[in-house]
Design an enzyme around this catalytic site. Sequence first.
Site, mmCIF file in Angstrom:
data_model
loop_
_atom_site.group_PDB
_atom_site.id
_atom_site.type_symbol
_atom_site.label_atom_id
_atom_site.label_comp_id
_atom_site.label_asym_id
_atom_site.label_seq_id
_atom_site.Cartn_x
_atom_site.Cartn_y
_atom_site.Cartn_z
ATOM 1 N N ARG A 1 0.847 -1.203 0.000
ATOM 2 C CA ARG A 1 0.000 0.000 0.000
ATOM 3 C C ARG A 1 0.875 1.242 0.000
ATOM 4 N NH1 ARG A 1 -1.942 0.783 6.229
ATOM 5 N NH2 ARG A 1 -0.113 -0.205 7.086
ATOM 6 N N ASP B 1 10.810 -6.168 8.332
ATOM 7 C CA ASP B 1 10.405 -5.311 7.207
ATOM 8 C C ASP B 1 10.120 -3.887 7.688
ATOM 9 O OD1 ASP B 1 8.257 -7.034 8.359
ATOM 10 O OD2 ASP B 1 6.952 -5.651 7.303
HETATM 11 P P1 AMP Z 1 2.966 -3.412 7.816
HETATM 12 O O1 AMP Z 1 2.695 -4.364 8.930
HETATM 13 O O2 AMP Z 1 1.979 -2.299 7.704
HETATM 14 O O3 AMP Z 1 4.369 -2.923 7.785
HETATM 15 O O4 AMP Z 1 2.711 -4.212 6.486
HETATM 16 C C1 AMP Z 1 3.188 -5.502 6.224
HETATM 17 C C2 AMP Z 1 2.913 -5.840 4.788
HETATM 18 O O5 AMP Z 1 1.510 -5.787 4.521
HETATM 19 C C3 AMP Z 1 3.559 -4.879 3.798
HETATM 20 O O6 AMP Z 1 3.954 -5.633 2.691
HETATM 21 C C4 AMP Z 1 2.430 -3.938 3.465
HETATM 22 O O7 AMP Z 1 2.609 -3.344 2.205
HETATM 23 C C5 AMP Z 1 1.235 -4.875 3.478
HETATM 24 N N1 AMP Z 1 -0.022 -4.161 3.748
HETATM 25 C C6 AMP Z 1 -0.445 -3.647 4.931
HETATM 26 N N2 AMP Z 1 -1.651 -3.057 4.797
HETATM 27 C C7 AMP Z 1 -2.007 -3.186 3.511
HETATM 28 C C8 AMP Z 1 -3.144 -2.783 2.729
HETATM 29 N N3 AMP Z 1 -4.169 -2.110 3.252
HETATM 30 N N4 AMP Z 1 -3.136 -3.095 1.412
HETATM 31 C C9 AMP Z 1 -2.109 -3.775 0.849
HETATM 32 N N5 AMP Z 1 -1.036 -4.181 1.519
HETATM 33 C C10 AMP Z 1 -0.970 -3.896 2.833
HETATM 34 MG MG MG Z 2 5.749 -1.961 7.193
#
Ligand code: AMP
Ligand code: MG
Length: 491
Positions: A93, A252
Amino acid sequence: MTDPAAWRFDNSLIRTLDGFFVPSAAAPAPAPALTVFNDALADKLGLPGHAAGKEALAGWLSGRDTVPGSDPVALAYAGHQFGHFNPQLGDGRALLLGEVIAPDGRRFDLQFKGSGATPFSRQADGKCTLSAALREYLMSEAMAALGVPTTRSLAVCTTGEGVWRDDPHHGAVLTRIAASHLRVGTFEWAAAHKGQEAVERLADYALERHFPERMNAPNRPLALLDAVADAQAALVAKWMALGFVHGVMNTDNVTISGETIDYGPCAVLDAYSSGQVFSSIDKNGRYAFGQQPLVCRWNLYRLASALIEAIAAVNVADTEQARIMLEQWPARYDAHWLREMRSKLGLAAQQEGDIALAQSLFAAIEGQSCDFTRLFRALSASLSEGYGAVAAELADPEALRGWYESWQARLGQEPCDPVQRAAAMEAVNPVYVPRNHLTDAALEAARSGDLDQFSVLLAAVSQPFERRAGLEQFEHGAPDGSPRFVTYCGT
Ligand code: AMP
Ligand code: MG
């Protein structure tokens, strides 16, 4: 004055790291509106500011209109999430618009968060809620003002579209600035999918971009590991000195640059407790406040694993250097933490027992419902008012008496005018931090269209060290009896 339409991109990552990204595009926002814009940051970075006009900024920073000269891509990365390896994450995203060079010569990434699906979105929508975008804006700007390395926020634009989570939200795009978006997970992705040559290319790129002074090191992948180990030690030491809980220290979400990134279920402690967790998804307390240095080191081991073949390819014996460096990392972290704590406690010179003195402060306040932020201002106030200023912050007013006397004795070994010492302490111990209950209330109001609370809170935390009239409500922890705060949004 900067040409209001001038976005000057220079995309070194695209030139150098073929195979690490996929071209993508922002979803066109149906009815963009600029909610917040950081004119001071735009000015500092040489980006178009308000002079370009709100309408133009809203069009660009919502994804409706192409940002002139941008070459948007989604970056690939992997990551260990709560200890488990996920070989394929990536910008699901987020969208990297490109790199810009600021007037001071520093290169930075310009990235959208919430601009729609990319090839890495899997089943998810690629969108961001207004609350999550404003939360990251507020937290990152607060951290920057507190002197913590961090990504910054340039703007939040609503898109005019609804976004569904558990309930309907306004959709928004956050535009953020980072030294780069390279993560430990980027190296894990390269090692898992692309092999040693790609890891070497990535390591060279990261070293040149973030630690150019180390480019002549005999073993560049090892030099990179060492530099990141130090940058992360310095960063987490600053978090611990502030009472900041990141909440999702997956690999990440760990940058190579040493900047804090991906503000989701993060928080600043009210009452100190080493086991404090805020995130609803952290069921086992893996990322609790007191765990953060341990987790940081665990994450550095993951970086070392990704780099180890490249290190060995230069010189097999250097793998032993990497092992020793990580084995000894706690001492390196302690040195950074002690530097932070010395200035918080008004100590200039280093003495043998200082780390024990700092550690015993936290042991003494465990279970005292003692507000982390207020305690340090109480300590500086006590230099003129006496122990009573500190006692007022404790459940048991006598709980810190013994520690306080040791601290006084230590201060006595470094004679200093108390007014000067208090001023030095107040320059590093904030009055205003983005407290959970305040942030929550401001975001709730913003969701109903009222941005006033958000603006006042943002102004307070943007000058965190200077007490101002009219902001008294921001100095206090959550009111007694309020439910334990839980943060829900992702990062
Ligand atoms: P985060 O925990 O937010 O760092 O995200 C972990 C993974 O999930 C990353 O690859 C983000 O890009 C993906 N991600 C989180 N929220 C979304 C969303 N609403 N749409 C698409 N990918 C998401
Ligand atoms: Mg992240």
